[in-house]
Design an enzyme around this catalytic site. Sequence first.
Site, PDB file in Angstrom:
ATOM      1  N   ARG A 106       0.836  -1.215   0.000  1.00  0.00           N
ATOM      2  CA  ARG A 106       0.000   0.000   0.000  1.00  0.00           C
ATOM      3  C   ARG A 106       0.872   1.267   0.000  1.00  0.00           C
ATOM      4  O   ARG A 106       0.582   2.247   0.682  1.00  0.00           O
ATOM      5  CB  ARG A 106      -0.924   0.027   1.229  1.00  0.00           C
ATOM      6  CG  ARG A 106      -2.000  -1.033   1.230  1.00  0.00           C
ATOM      7  CD  ARG A 106      -2.951  -0.880   0.045  1.00  0.00           C
ATOM      8  NE  ARG A 106      -4.104  -1.759   0.148  1.00  0.00           N
ATOM      9  CZ  ARG A 106      -4.131  -3.010  -0.294  1.00  0.00           C
ATOM     10  NH1 ARG A 106      -3.062  -3.549  -0.857  1.00  0.00           N
ATOM     11  NH2 ARG A 106      -5.225  -3.732  -0.182  1.00  0.00           N
TER      12      ARG A 106
ATOM     13  N   SER B  45     -10.736  -0.435   2.886  1.00  0.00           N
ATOM     14  CA  SER B  45     -10.004  -0.558   4.159  1.00  0.00           C
ATOM     15  C   SER B  45      -9.586   0.826   4.635  1.00  0.00           C
ATOM     16  O   SER B  45      -8.917   1.551   3.894  1.00  0.00           O
ATOM     17  CB  SER B  45      -8.735  -1.393   3.975  1.00  0.00           C
ATOM     18  OG  SER B  45      -9.035  -2.677   3.513  1.00  0.00           O
TER      19      SER B  45
ATOM     20  N   GLU C  27      -4.934   4.005   5.932  1.00  0.00           N
ATOM     21  CA  GLU C  27      -4.620   3.772   4.517  1.00  0.00           C
ATOM     22  C   GLU C  27      -5.210   4.890   3.654  1.00  0.00           C
ATOM     23  O   GLU C  27      -4.641   5.305   2.655  1.00  0.00           O
ATOM     24  CB  GLU C  27      -5.187   2.422   4.083  1.00  0.00           C
ATOM     25  CG  GLU C  27      -4.751   2.002   2.695  1.00  0.00           C
ATOM     26  CD  GLU C  27      -5.814   1.251   1.945  1.00  0.00           C
ATOM     27  OE1 GLU C  27      -6.750   1.893   1.431  1.00  0.00           O
ATOM     28  OE2 GLU C  27      -5.696   0.017   1.870  1.00  0.00           O
TER      29      GLU C  27
HETATM   30  P1  FAD Z   1      -8.665   8.781  -5.580  1.00  0.00           P
HETATM   31  O1  FAD Z   1      -9.372   8.437  -4.323  1.00  0.00           O
HETATM   32  O2  FAD Z   1      -9.310   9.730  -6.517  1.00  0.00           O
HETATM   33  O3  FAD Z   1      -7.214   9.314  -5.207  1.00  0.00           O
HETATM   34  C1  FAD Z   1      -6.410   8.605  -4.304  1.00  0.00           C
HETATM   35  C2  FAD Z   1      -5.033   9.287  -4.230  1.00  0.00           C
HETATM   36  O4  FAD Z   1      -4.395   9.211  -5.494  1.00  0.00           O
HETATM   37  C3  FAD Z   1      -5.146  10.788  -3.921  1.00  0.00           C
HETATM   38  O5  FAD Z   1      -3.999  11.143  -3.168  1.00  0.00           O
HETATM   39  C4  FAD Z   1      -5.106  11.430  -5.304  1.00  0.00           C
HETATM   40  O6  FAD Z   1      -4.624  12.767  -5.280  1.00  0.00           O
HETATM   41  C5  FAD Z   1      -4.150  10.518  -6.038  1.00  0.00           C
HETATM   42  N1  FAD Z   1      -4.429  10.432  -7.487  1.00  0.00           N
HETATM   43  C6  FAD Z   1      -5.547   9.933  -8.068  1.00  0.00           C
HETATM   44  N2  FAD Z   1      -5.419   9.967  -9.406  1.00  0.00           N
HETATM   45  C7  FAD Z   1      -4.212  10.510  -9.673  1.00  0.00           C
HETATM   46  C8  FAD Z   1      -3.505  10.826 -10.867  1.00  0.00           C
HETATM   47  N3  FAD Z   1      -4.002  10.581 -12.085  1.00  0.00           N
HETATM   48  N4  FAD Z   1      -2.273  11.403 -10.752  1.00  0.00           N
HETATM   49  C9  FAD Z   1      -1.744  11.671  -9.539  1.00  0.00           C
HETATM   50  N5  FAD Z   1      -2.354  11.391  -8.379  1.00  0.00           N
HETATM   51  C10 FAD Z   1      -3.577  10.823  -8.442  1.00  0.00           C
HETATM   52  N6  FAD Z   1      -7.710  -0.588  -2.621  1.00  0.00           N
HETATM   53  C11 FAD Z   1      -6.901  -1.673  -2.740  1.00  0.00           C
HETATM   54  O7  FAD Z   1      -5.679  -1.539  -2.886  1.00  0.00           O
HETATM   55  N7  FAD Z   1      -7.424  -2.937  -2.693  1.00  0.00           N
HETATM   56  C12 FAD Z   1      -8.744  -3.180  -2.537  1.00  0.00           C
HETATM   57  O8  FAD Z   1      -9.164  -4.323  -2.511  1.00  0.00           O
HETATM   58  C13 FAD Z   1      -9.612  -2.048  -2.418  1.00  0.00           C
HETATM   59  N8  FAD Z   1     -10.942  -2.218  -2.214  1.00  0.00           N
HETATM   60  C14 FAD Z   1     -11.751  -1.143  -2.091  1.00  0.00           C
HETATM   61  C15 FAD Z   1     -13.120  -1.367  -1.905  1.00  0.00           C
HETATM   62  C16 FAD Z   1     -13.993  -0.292  -1.788  1.00  0.00           C
HETATM   63  C17 FAD Z   1     -15.472  -0.555  -1.597  1.00  0.00           C
HETATM   64  C18 FAD Z   1     -13.483   1.032  -1.859  1.00  0.00           C
HETATM   65  C19 FAD Z   1     -14.430   2.194  -1.776  1.00  0.00           C
HETATM   66  C20 FAD Z   1     -12.132   1.267  -2.023  1.00  0.00           C
HETATM   67  C21 FAD Z   1     -11.237   0.174  -2.141  1.00  0.00           C
HETATM   68  N9  FAD Z   1      -9.860   0.345  -2.309  1.00  0.00           N
HETATM   69  C22 FAD Z   1      -9.043  -0.746  -2.466  1.00  0.00           C
HETATM   70  C23 FAD Z   1      -9.264   1.697  -2.323  1.00  0.00           C
HETATM   71  C24 FAD Z   1      -9.320   2.389  -3.714  1.00  0.00           C
HETATM   72  O9  FAD Z   1     -10.205   1.735  -4.566  1.00  0.00           O
HETATM   73  C25 FAD Z   1      -7.948   2.442  -4.359  1.00  0.00           C
HETATM   74  O10 FAD Z   1      -7.019   3.114  -3.553  1.00  0.00           O
HETATM   75  C26 FAD Z   1      -7.973   3.126  -5.732  1.00  0.00           C
HETATM   76  O11 FAD Z   1      -6.729   2.985  -6.398  1.00  0.00           O
HETATM   77  C27 FAD Z   1      -8.299   4.612  -5.628  1.00  0.00           C
HETATM   78  O12 FAD Z   1      -8.520   5.104  -6.932  1.00  0.00           O
HETATM   79  P2  FAD Z   1      -9.222   6.492  -7.174  1.00  0.00           P
HETATM   80  O13 FAD Z   1      -9.130   6.812  -8.618  1.00  0.00           O
HETATM   81  O14 FAD Z   1     -10.587   6.488  -6.589  1.00  0.00           O
HETATM   82  O15 FAD Z   1      -8.277   7.446  -6.345  1.00  0.00           O
HETATM   83  N1  EPU Z   2     -10.789 -10.335   9.736  1.00  0.00           N
HETATM   84  C1  EPU Z   2     -11.549 -10.444  10.879  1.00  0.00           C
HETATM   85  N2  EPU Z   2     -12.649  -9.645  10.999  1.00  0.00           N
HETATM   86  C2  EPU Z   2     -13.020  -8.775  10.054  1.00  0.00           C
HETATM   87  C3  EPU Z   2     -12.243  -8.659   8.896  1.00  0.00           C
HETATM   88  C4  EPU Z   2     -11.123  -9.453   8.765  1.00  0.00           C
HETATM   89  O1  EPU Z   2     -11.247 -11.238  11.771  1.00  0.00           O
HETATM   90  O2  EPU Z   2     -14.040  -8.098  10.251  1.00  0.00           O
HETATM   91  C5  EPU Z   2      -9.583 -11.177   9.604  1.00  0.00           C
HETATM   92  C6  EPU Z   2      -9.845 -12.632   9.263  1.00  0.00           C
HETATM   93  O3  EPU Z   2      -8.885 -13.388   9.948  1.00  0.00           O
HETATM   94  C7  EPU Z   2      -9.570 -12.720   7.778  1.00  0.00           C
HETATM   95  C8  EPU Z   2      -8.437 -11.709   7.642  1.00  0.00           C
HETATM   96  O4  EPU Z   2      -8.758 -10.691   8.586  1.00  0.00           O
HETATM   97  O5  EPU Z   2      -9.186 -13.980   7.388  1.00  0.00           O
HETATM   98  C9  EPU Z   2      -8.288 -11.093   6.265  1.00  0.00           C
HETATM   99  O6  EPU Z   2      -9.527 -10.504   5.871  1.00  0.00           O
HETATM  100  P1  EPU Z   2      -9.827 -10.156   4.346  1.00  0.00           P
HETATM  101  O7  EPU Z   2      -9.462 -11.310   3.480  1.00  0.00           O
HETATM  102  O8  EPU Z   2     -11.201  -9.614   4.254  1.00  0.00           O
HETATM  103  O9  EPU Z   2      -8.780  -9.053   3.998  1.00  0.00           O
HETATM  104  P2  EPU Z   2      -8.194  -7.794   4.801  1.00  0.00           P
HETATM  105  O10 EPU Z   2      -6.814  -8.147   5.245  1.00  0.00           O
HETATM  106  O11 EPU Z   2      -9.146  -7.306   5.810  1.00  0.00           O
HETATM  107  C10 EPU Z   2      -7.027  -6.843   2.676  1.00  0.00           C
HETATM  108  C11 EPU Z   2      -6.959  -5.535   1.956  1.00  0.00           C
HETATM  109  C12 EPU Z   2      -8.198  -5.325   1.105  1.00  0.00           C
HETATM  110  C13 EPU Z   2      -8.295  -6.458   0.101  1.00  0.00           C
HETATM  111  C14 EPU Z   2      -8.376  -7.783   0.859  1.00  0.00           C
HETATM  112  C15 EPU Z   2      -8.386  -8.985  -0.065  1.00  0.00           C
HETATM  113  C16 EPU Z   2      -5.588  -4.080   3.305  1.00  0.00           C
HETATM  114  C17 EPU Z   2      -5.531  -2.883   4.187  1.00  0.00           C
HETATM  115  N3  EPU Z   2      -6.788  -4.445   2.881  1.00  0.00           N
HETATM  116  O12 EPU Z   2      -8.112  -6.734   3.600  1.00  0.00           O
HETATM  117  O13 EPU Z   2      -8.058  -4.111   0.400  1.00  0.00           O
HETATM  118  O14 EPU Z   2      -9.432  -6.323  -0.727  1.00  0.00           O
HETATM  119  O15 EPU Z   2      -7.215  -7.896   1.732  1.00  0.00           O
HETATM  120  O16 EPU Z   2      -7.119  -9.184  -0.585  1.00  0.00           O
HETATM  121  O17 EPU Z   2      -4.547  -4.654   2.999  1.00  0.00           O
HETATM  122  C18 EPU Z   2      -8.486  -1.766   0.521  1.00  0.00           C
HETATM  123  O18 EPU Z   2      -7.268  -1.594   0.474  1.00  0.00           O
HETATM  124  O19 EPU Z   2      -9.281  -0.802   0.536  1.00  0.00           O
HETATM  125  C19 EPU Z   2      -9.019  -3.118   0.541  1.00  0.00           C
HETATM  126  C20 EPU Z   2     -10.321  -3.395   0.631  1.00  0.00           C
END
Ligand code: FAD
Ligand code: EPU
Length: 339
Positions: free
Chosen positions: A165, A239, A335
């Site tokens: 991240r 997250s 994050e």
């Molecule tokens: P924004 O929120 O618009 O911007 C994020 C940052 O990037 C800001 O600092 C912004 O200034 C900068 N930025 C954006 N675009 C540019 C650009 N073109 N040039 C320079 N800087 C820029 N993240 C994960 O890693 N894994 C996940 O599984 C995951 N699951 C998610 C689930 C949900 C329901 C939600 C709401 C979010 C999740 N995220 C996850 C977080 C998010 O989707 C990612 O961080 C994504 O890359 C953000 O993209 P964005 O375009 O919305 O960025």
């Molecule tokens: N867990 C709990 N309770 C909860 C949630 C999680 O006990 O309410 C524990 C469980 O042990 C589970 C483990 O956490 O097995 C991992 O949970 P999960 O697979 O849902 O993933 P996470 O570690 O909570 C990370 C990323 C997610 C990504 C998932 C799947 C980070 C900060 N988050 O979550 O990314 O989608 O793995 O790979 O690393 C995001 O960055 O926004 C995001 C959603």
Amino acid sequence: MKNWIANADLKPYNTFGVSVKAKWLVECETVEDIREVVLDSRWKALPRLVLGGGSNVLFTQDFDGVVVLNRIIGIDKVEENEEYVWVKSNAGVVWHSFVLHCIQNQWAGVENLSLIPGSVGACPIQNIGAYGVEIKDVFHSLAAMHADTGELRTFDHAACAFGYRDSVFKNEEKGKWIILSVTFQLKKHPVWNTQYGDIQKEMERLGYATPTLVGISQSVINIRQSKLPDPKVLGNAGSFFKNPVIEESLYLDLKKQFENMPAYPAGPGKVKVPAGWLIEQAGWKGYQDSTCGVNAKQALVLVNFGTATGNEVYDLSTKIVEDIARRFQITLEREVNIL
Ligand code: FAD
Ligand code: EPU
């Protein structure tokens, strides 16, 4: 000349659904549009922010500056050989559309990253990751424009300094570059990543005897939808905290008290602990304040019930950080980008 909107409400442009005002909002559809903004006196004089999908930001106050929405679209195959294909996507492409485009063309590598919200341009910023894959595994290079000078630069893999991240764009180069496009190196012959979580189980349930790109993508989509709230229904930014990486010695100490505490290897002498587990154990899962709370299915996700301010969400996150530190001697790091 681009249309600069004064005093714009940013609620439609952030998935937390927080209502704040930007002094100026300008939407860019081409690199020339971006250049025009960079040369503008308002951009030069005021704070600046580039937004893609707004899915990783929390606004705690009005933004007294210029917000650029990067909406440059288009995907091109730039090169291929027997093994790989190099694909360039402009920054404003919606990330999941890019994933679907790759799957349709049988280009492998991003299927595990299905349904992550946001734009292609933001994916390198925090090295997005899910289900055993991170952007760094498929990243080739990116093109960016310097926010002060308009200089164009290519960042190769090493220059991005990807971590969990993390990247150079969250550290030394923070706020300095506008990402214009990202080039990915994808595989023509897939290497399957089905070990993480329930992917295998979900593929079997869906009737896939052997992995396919569509099968993995659909499985990841189903698993994600079963626990992550849809921002259109309940404001959130995924997250809220990173999973903390701690000393193995601390983990072994904590294990004596919390024998079910999960952990994954994270380099020599280090382990990564799921923050969701810590937050759930501390009793926060499903917690509801008047305007915001902790998701009932995934404790790592803070949610806006509709009218929360960014400060209310931030204050809740501070209470959680303090409580986790007190109980486990672990400091959670946010994050989400706090603005
Ligand atoms: P924004 O929120 O618009 O911007 C994020 C940052 O990037 C800001 O600092 C912004 O200034 C900068 N930025 C954006 N675009 C540019 C650009 N073109 N040039 C320079 N800087 C820029 N993240 C994960 O890693 N894994 C996940 O599984 C995951 N699951 C998610 C689930 C949900 C329901 C939600 C709401 C979010 C999740 N995220 C996850 C977080 C998010 O989707 C990612 O961080 C994504 O890359 C953000 O993209 P964005 O375009 O919305 O960025
Ligand atoms: N867990 C709990 N309770 C909860 C949630 C999680 O006990 O309410 C524990 C469980 O042990 C589970 C483990 O956490 O097995 C991992 O949970 P999960 O697979 O849902 O993933 P996470 O570690 O909570 C990370 C990323 C997610 C990504 C998932 C799947 C980070 C900060 N988050 O979550 O990314 O989608 O793995 O790979 O690393 C995001 O960055 O926004 C995001 C959603």
